[in-house]
Design a protein around this motif. Structure first.
Motif, short mmCIF file in Angstrom:
data_model
loop_
_atom_site.label_atom_id
_atom_site.label_comp_id
_atom_site.label_asym_id
_atom_site.label_seq_id
_atom_site.Cartn_x
_atom_site.Cartn_y
_atom_site.Cartn_z
N UNK A 12 0.83 -1.20 0.00
CA UNK A 12 0.00 0.00 0.00
C UNK A 12 0.87 1.26 0.00
N UNK A 13 0.40 2.30 -0.69
CA UNK A 13 1.14 3.55 -0.71
C UNK A 13 0.19 4.71 -0.36
N UNK A 14 0.66 5.92 -0.57
CA UNK A 14 -0.16 7.06 -0.20
C UNK A 14 -0.01 7.38 1.28
N UNK A 15 -0.84 8.27 1.77
CA UNK A 15 -0.77 8.73 3.15
C UNK A 15 -1.76 7.97 4.04
N UNK A 16 -1.46 7.97 5.32
CA UNK A 16 -2.42 7.45 6.31
C UNK A 16 -3.62 8.40 6.30
N UNK A 17 -4.85 7.88 6.19
CA UNK A 17 -6.02 8.77 6.14
C UNK A 17 -6.02 9.78 7.27
N UNK A 18 -6.26 11.03 6.91
CA UNK A 18 -6.17 12.13 7.87
C UNK A 18 -7.18 11.98 9.01
N UNK A 19 -8.34 11.35 8.73
CA UNK A 19 -9.39 11.23 9.74
C UNK A 19 -9.35 9.89 10.47
N UNK A 20 -8.16 9.28 10.53
CA UNK A 20 -8.03 7.98 11.20
C UNK A 20 -8.48 8.07 12.65
N UNK A 21 -8.38 9.27 13.25
CA UNK A 21 -8.78 9.45 14.64
C UNK A 21 -10.26 9.33 14.88
N UNK A 22 -11.07 9.31 13.79
CA UNK A 22 -12.52 9.16 13.95
C UNK A 22 -12.90 7.73 14.29
N UNK A 23 -11.98 6.77 14.15
CA UNK A 23 -12.27 5.36 14.42
C UNK A 23 -12.11 5.11 15.92
N UNK A 24 -13.02 5.66 16.67
CA UNK A 24 -12.89 5.74 18.12
C UNK A 24 -12.83 4.39 18.84
N UNK A 25 -13.30 3.32 18.19
CA UNK A 25 -13.34 2.02 18.87
C UNK A 25 -12.08 1.18 18.64
N UNK A 26 -11.16 1.68 17.81
CA UNK A 26 -9.98 0.88 17.48
C UNK A 26 -9.17 0.53 18.73
N UNK A 27 -8.87 -0.76 18.85
CA UNK A 27 -7.98 -1.23 19.91
C UNK A 27 -6.67 -1.74 19.34
N UNK A 28 -6.68 -2.10 18.04
CA UNK A 28 -5.47 -2.61 17.39
C UNK A 28 -5.40 -2.07 15.97
N UNK A 29 -4.28 -1.40 15.63
CA UNK A 29 -4.08 -0.82 14.31
C UNK A 29 -2.68 -1.18 13.83
N UNK A 30 -2.62 -1.95 12.75
CA UNK A 30 -1.33 -2.39 12.20
C UNK A 30 -1.26 -2.02 10.73
N UNK A 31 -0.41 -1.04 10.40
CA UNK A 31 -0.19 -0.62 9.01
C UNK A 31 1.27 -0.85 8.61
#
Length: 434
Positions: A269-288
């Protein structure tokens, strides 16, 4: 009591061994999971009314007999056994709601085509086998699907765009295959994942769930966790890791604010991390991790207060790391979460953005301070030399100019001489008078 008149048989979690014996003819439910049964399935179950078979966690081997197609099953759980070969092409499976075949290693063949007619299919788990081929375009029409695990197989090709039509799905795992192409753009259509899920055991647990779902190993938070019964319903998860996906992370993914686990690691995957990633308030695990993402880490990521796992390592991210107590705590538990991003700076890394910038600007100012006078004197010297050469060349090649020049010098010399003599005589006279 006549055992042949039984309609339900629950012998789960015992020490039964040997092969499966002939079954009572009136039997409708068979649960002999978590034992030590072995050998093949009987060629004829002898119980035409069976609608639920739970045999998970045994040592049963061989192929599934075609006689199973004669049954009108709504649940079949053969996970954690030693089955092999292709699935029989059953036609009478319209009632199938739960099909769990994971961790047999040797199931093979294409995605089961008979599932197209399973309009009630809710749970499908084919993980940890050798299924191959492409994912069918009709998978988006399985509108009842809630749980889809196809990870650790040999599927290839693109993810069908209409997979986003599965509006009831809360667990999607396609990890560790050979899938390529881009992530479908309209992930916001997965409406079940757009809200924080709070389980209502009286309303949200599907019919027959407790009978067929015993325990499931779910890949989340960087490890495999064992969930029992209805607990699995609360793990809203997307795992597309370890494939060959390309392109950008769709912005629509940030609307899935009920998602607990998101793993897109080990792709291209390329490009930028989505700017609104902080809206995913329930995330407990994020692996990019292990992609080709670039740009800065969005400051909104510090809003993910439920995060317990974050991995952004081995990308091309740059700039200052967002601040936040939660992020600092995550770094303490996983100090490799930013590894492989040489352009990142700021706490908690040792590369200080502020001091580097100050040093660079200070050097520039010092250079300007020293270079200003140097350039002035250098230009003055060059001008002086050029002026002398202009005068010298003019006198050398113009005779009239030479005569005029020497006459001017002679007159100037005479005036100076006379001025000096008169001044000297006047000074000596005053001295004699005194």
């Amino acid at each position: 009591m006549d055992i042949m008149s039984l309609d339900a048989l629950y012998f789960s979690s015992n020490n039964l061994t040997g092969q499966i014996p002939p079954l009572p003819r009136n039997l409708s439910v068979l649960d002999i999971s978590r034992n030590s049964l072995s050998g093949p399935l009987p060629s004829n179950f002898g119980a035409p009314n069976l609608d639920l078979i739970a045999l998970y966690s045994n040592y049963i081997s061989g192929q599934i007999p075609t006689s199973i197609c004669e049954l009108s099953l709504y649940g079949l759980d053969l996970a954690n056994n030693l089955f092999e070969g292709e699935l029989p092409q059953c036609l009478n499976m319209s009632r199938m709601t739960y099909l769990l075949l994971s961790n047999n290693i040797s199931f093979s063949g294409n995605f089961p085509p008979f599932l197209r007619s399973c309009t009630s299919l809710s749970f499908l788990d084919l993980s940890w086998n050798r299924f191959s081929g492409t994912l069918p375009m009709w998978i988006g029409s399985c509108s009842s699907l809630q749980f889809l695990r196809l990870n650790h197989n040999m599927f290839y090709g693109h993810i069908p765009n209409n997979i986003t039509s599965l509006t009831n799905i809360y667990h999607l795992n396609l990890a560790a295959n050979w899938i390529s192409g881009v992530i479908p753009p309209h992930l916001s259509n997965l409406t079940f994942m757009t809200r924080r899920y709070i389980l209502d055991p009286y309303k949200d647990v599907p019919a027959g769930f407790q009978d067929i779902i015993g325990e499931l190993l779910i890949d989340t938070k960087g490890q495999q966790l064992n969930y029992h019964g209805a607990g699995v319903l609360e793990i809203l998860s997307i795992d597309l890791s370890s494939n060959h996906l390309t392109g950008k992370i769709p912005d629509g993914i940030t609307s899935l604010d009920g998602l607990v686990n998101l793993n897109l690691s080990r792709n291209q995957l390329n490009g930028e991390v989505p700017d609104k990633i902080g809206a995913m308030q329930s995330l407990e695990s994020l692996d990019l991790s292990n992609n080709n993402l670039f740009g800065e880490i969005p400051s909104s990521i510090s809003n993910l207060t439920f995060l317990s796992i974050l991995d952004l390592s081995y990308n091309n991210l740059t700039g200052r790391i967002p601040s936040g107590r939660q992020l600092d705590t995550l770094y303490t538990g996983n100090p490799s979460m930013y590894d492989g991003n040489t352009g990142l700076c700021g706490r908690p890394l040792q590369r200080n953005c502020g001091s580097n910038n100050t040093s660079e600007h200070g050097d520039e100012k010092r250079d300007e301070h020293h270079s200003g006078p140097m350039f002035f004197y250098f230009g003055l010297g060059i001008g002086y030399v050029v002026g002398l050469w202009v005068v010298f060349c003019a006198l050398l090649f113009q005779k009239a100019w030479r005569i005029a020049y020497f006459r001017l010098v002679g007159r100037f010399y005479d005036k100076i001489y006379v001025f000096v003599v008169i001044t000297w005589k006047s000074f000596t006279r005053k001295a004699d008078v005194r």
